[in-house]
Design a protein around this motif. Structure first.
Motif, PDB file in Angstrom:
ATOM      1  N   TRP A  22       0.848  -1.209   0.000  1.00 48.34           N
ATOM      2  CA  TRP A  22       0.000   0.000   0.000  1.00 48.34           C
ATOM      3  C   TRP A  22       0.881   1.256   0.000  1.00 48.34           C
ATOM      4  O   TRP A  22       0.660   2.194  -0.763  1.00 48.34           O
ATOM      5  N   GLN A  23       1.900   1.257   0.873  1.00 44.13           N
ATOM      6  CA  GLN A  23       2.838   2.382   0.957  1.00 44.13           C
ATOM      7  C   GLN A  23       3.607   2.569  -0.345  1.00 44.13           C
ATOM      8  O   GLN A  23       3.775   3.687  -0.834  1.00 44.13           O
ATOM      9  N   ARG A  24       4.080   1.466  -0.889  1.00 46.56           N
ATOM     10  CA  ARG A  24       4.960   1.523  -2.064  1.00 46.56           C
ATOM     11  C   ARG A  24       4.210   1.877  -3.349  1.00 46.56           C
ATOM     12  O   ARG A  24       4.818   2.381  -4.297  1.00 46.56           O
ATOM     13  N   ALA A  25       2.931   1.556  -3.411  1.00 52.58           N
ATOM     14  CA  ALA A  25       2.172   1.774  -4.647  1.00 52.58           C
ATOM     15  C   ALA A  25       2.069   3.266  -4.959  1.00 52.58           C
ATOM     16  O   ALA A  25       1.858   4.088  -4.062  1.00 52.58           O
ATOM     17  N   ASP A  26       2.258   3.606  -6.237  1.00 60.04           N
ATOM     18  CA  ASP A  26       2.044   4.991  -6.657  1.00 60.04           C
ATOM     19  C   ASP A  26       0.555   5.255  -6.845  1.00 60.04           C
ATOM     20  O   ASP A  26       0.066   6.348  -6.584  1.00 60.04           O
ATOM     21  N   LEU A  27      -0.122   4.233  -7.324  1.00 60.71           N
ATOM     22  CA  LEU A  27      -1.567   4.338  -7.547  1.00 60.71           C
ATOM     23  C   LEU A  27      -2.253   3.092  -7.011  1.00 60.71           C
ATOM     24  O   LEU A  27      -1.728   1.988  -7.157  1.00 60.71           O
ATOM     25  N   VAL A  28      -3.418   3.297  -6.433  1.00 53.62           N
ATOM     26  CA  VAL A  28      -4.232   2.159  -6.007  1.00 53.62           C
ATOM     27  C   VAL A  28      -5.502   2.136  -6.866  1.00 53.62           C
ATOM     28  O   VAL A  28      -6.137   3.175  -7.055  1.00 53.62           O
ATOM     29  N   VAL A  29      -5.823   0.984  -7.422  1.00 58.85           N
ATOM     30  CA  VAL A  29      -7.111   0.799  -8.101  1.00 58.85           C
ATOM     31  C   VAL A  29      -7.958  -0.083  -7.195  1.00 58.85           C
ATOM     32  O   VAL A  29      -7.610  -1.241  -6.941  1.00 58.85           O
ATOM     33  N   SER A  30      -9.046   0.480  -6.694  1.00 59.39           N
ATOM     34  CA  SER A  30      -9.888  -0.206  -5.711  1.00 59.39           C
ATOM     35  C   SER A  30     -11.151  -0.697  -6.394  1.00 59.39           C
ATOM     36  O   SER A  30     -11.948   0.091  -6.909  1.00 59.39           O
ATOM     37  N   LYS A  31     -11.325  -2.024  -6.402  1.00 61.29           N
ATOM     38  CA  LYS A  31     -12.470  -2.605  -7.103  1.00 61.29           C
ATOM     39  C   LYS A  31     -13.678  -2.806  -6.180  1.00 61.29           C
ATOM     40  O   LYS A  31     -13.542  -3.299  -5.067  1.00 61.29           O
ATOM     41  N   GLY A  32     -14.839  -2.440  -6.681  1.00 59.97           N
ATOM     42  CA  GLY A  32     -16.077  -2.845  -6.020  1.00 59.97           C
ATOM     43  C   GLY A  32     -16.581  -1.893  -4.951  1.00 59.97           C
ATOM     44  O   GLY A  32     -15.881  -0.984  -4.491  1.00 59.97           O
ATOM     45  N   GLN A  33     -17.820  -2.164  -4.555  1.00 57.72           N
ATOM     46  CA  GLN A  33     -18.527  -1.267  -3.645  1.00 57.72           C
ATOM     47  C   GLN A  33     -17.999  -1.342  -2.210  1.00 57.72           C
ATOM     48  O   GLN A  33     -17.871  -0.324  -1.541  1.00 57.72           O
ATOM     49  N   ALA A  34     -17.681  -2.540  -1.737  1.00 58.50           N
ATOM     50  CA  ALA A  34     -17.243  -2.670  -0.341  1.00 58.50           C
ATOM     51  C   ALA A  34     -15.899  -1.957  -0.137  1.00 58.50           C
ATOM     52  O   ALA A  34     -15.683  -1.318   0.901  1.00 58.50           O
ATOM     53  N   ASN A  35     -15.003  -2.071  -1.119  1.00 54.11           N
ATOM     54  CA  ASN A  35     -13.740  -1.340  -1.005  1.00 54.11           C
ATOM     55  C   ASN A  35     -13.974   0.171  -1.051  1.00 54.11           C
ATOM     56  O   ASN A  35     -13.314   0.928  -0.339  1.00 54.11           O
ATOM     57  N   PHE A  36     -14.920   0.597  -1.880  1.00 51.54           N
ATOM     58  CA  PHE A  36     -15.267   2.018  -1.913  1.00 51.54           C
ATOM     59  C   PHE A  36     -15.790   2.467  -0.554  1.00 51.54           C
ATOM     60  O   PHE A  36     -15.379   3.496  -0.016  1.00 51.54           O
TER      61      PHE A  36
END
Lengths: 292, 292
Positions: free
Chosen positions: A232-246
């Motif tokens: 999570w720290q290292r990622a430049d971008l996060v793509v979050s899938k789905g309603q529960a993650n939102f």
């Protein structure tokens, strides 16, 4: 996002829906409903995300089945059907012209379909129909721009079945030279994809797959594993899938997150800024500075 | 009928729906939802009718508005719109050929429409469309047969608005020489018709209108007034309108009751023997002896 008043009955209903899918007898369904209202009755404030409460209610379903992974068979069927459908789709033809945005759309459409319920034919028909639809919120231009200076993309997966369509997105991101890490659940919860699903659909041979180290609905950073938090720290971008993650991550402001989902209820429509249930959404958590 | 597991979240949602119609602020909506889950959390068994629990949940809405009749304005508007629509319909033309069955159908259709929400035009269009539909369960032949030897018919009313369409049924029954008594609620509950509504739509000038002496959802004989129970005893046939009356009276076997309603959810579909949500139902509580 905080749970809305209407999330309260919906959370109880979700528990029942899960129990119904597992063919629990009527007396067990009463138990699930009772456990749901009793759990929710204890709160003075509903200041957590719907996903947080959903997790606790889904635990009652696990307890009542006495099975650690009650959705295992449903997940397996979903993966198989989704693989069949993906093979049937002429993906390379579809991606032509606008590969990244089209891969994103296919991934969002994967989020709308219940592969366990729909026949392959029905799911295939729906996908063809939905591919005609535009994103109601479309920040893909911002995403492309940010991707240029990004190296690492972390994708937060959602359900089994859906995970198959995410493979196309992973491939396209890799073609662009990005290092992609895909996160699944650390243990079974609902029909969410786990490492077993990632292996089953050969996602593991496409990119590094990690788990978030827990069995929560959505992504709750406070209980995530060190390995996950490191990515999570290292990622430049996060793509979050789905309603529960939102639901669980929409309040996070100190990380660049693109939410890729189909809005399935009024609270998420309102929180995301979509216009109606069923809208496809690709939305940055906050406006890109200097973007327009 | 006994509440189904899925009635449990639905009851909480009904409370919220009522509160939303009254434009209660979000914080009050949380209160309604909390009161709902807390009320339901206390039960070990759900052996009462959904209408019974609904009544108690709707009381929280009354308490939170602090108004004895929170639906008063909604009821007034429903009556006005329904009257306009009835005036627009060419009722005499429609009734031609099969007056009684058609009056019954119009009354069942009145049960499906939410006059407060629909515009007059929308409601009118829907009615024309629904008039084409047949009863999914149709015991009107039995009803006609029993009516021949009956003198007194007691109609149990349901909502404001809907009550307007029942006037046609009352007229047709009176043409057949029957003595008709129409029962409304003794005090406000939800958008159910009270004496005020019966007067407003001039039902009181067509037949004797009594109240059941209480403010319950549906009809709970254990809390009904003596006047009502007297009419109940004297009636040869009871026509029970709407889902809540069906829920509370479907278990009664020692009185001839014809349920006239639109099935609005899966439990009522299953209990009534209808085939799907939206079905129009005219059903005798038990098969007529010697009937076929």
């Amino acid at each position: 996002m905080r749970a809305y008043p209407e999330c309260i009955p919906c959370l109880v209903k979700q528990g029942l829906n899960a129990a119904e899918k597992l063919n629990l007898p009527k007396e067990k369904l009463y138990e699930v409903a009772k456990a749901g209202v009793r759990y929710l009755a204890q709160f003075e404030e509903f200041d957590r995300s719907p996903a947080y409460y959903a997790y606790h209610i889904q635990k009652f379903v696990k307890e009542l089945t006495g099975v650690e992974d009650p959705f295992r068979e449903i997940k397996r069927i979903s993966n198989l059907k989704a693989e069949e459908i993906l093979n049937k789709l002429n993906v390379e033809e579809y991606l032509k012209g606008d590969r990244l945005r089209r891969a994103l759309k296919l991934s969002a459409i994967g989020n709308i379909l219940d592969f366990a319920i729909l026949s392959e034919e029905e799911a295939y028909g729906k996908i063809l129909q939905l591919l005609e639809k535009d994103f109601a919120i479309d920040h893909s231009e911002w995403f492309e721009r940010e991707l240029e200076t990004s190296e690492r993309v972390l994708i937060l997966g959602d359900n089994a079945g859906e995970i198959v369509f995410d493979k196309v997105l992973v491939k396209v991101l890799k073609e662009l030279g990005k290092e992609v890490v895909y996160a699944v659940k650390g243990a079974p919860i609902l029909n969410d994809a786990t490492l077993e699903d990632a292996k089953m659909v050969s996602l593991t041979s496409l990119c590094r797959v990690i788990t978030n180290g827990n069995d929560r609905v959505g992504t709750d950073l406070s209980v995530a594993s060190e390995e996950f938090l490191n990515e999570w720290q290292r990622a430049d971008l996060v793509v979050s899938k789905g309603q529960a993650n939102f639901e669980s991550l929409s309040g996070i402001g100190d990380k660049v997150i693109y939410f890729l989902l189909t809005a399935k209820c009024r609270p998420v429509v309102l929180e995301s800024g979509a216009s109606k249930v069923g809208d496809l959404i690709f939305k940055r958590n906050k406006p890109l500075e200097g973007g327009n």
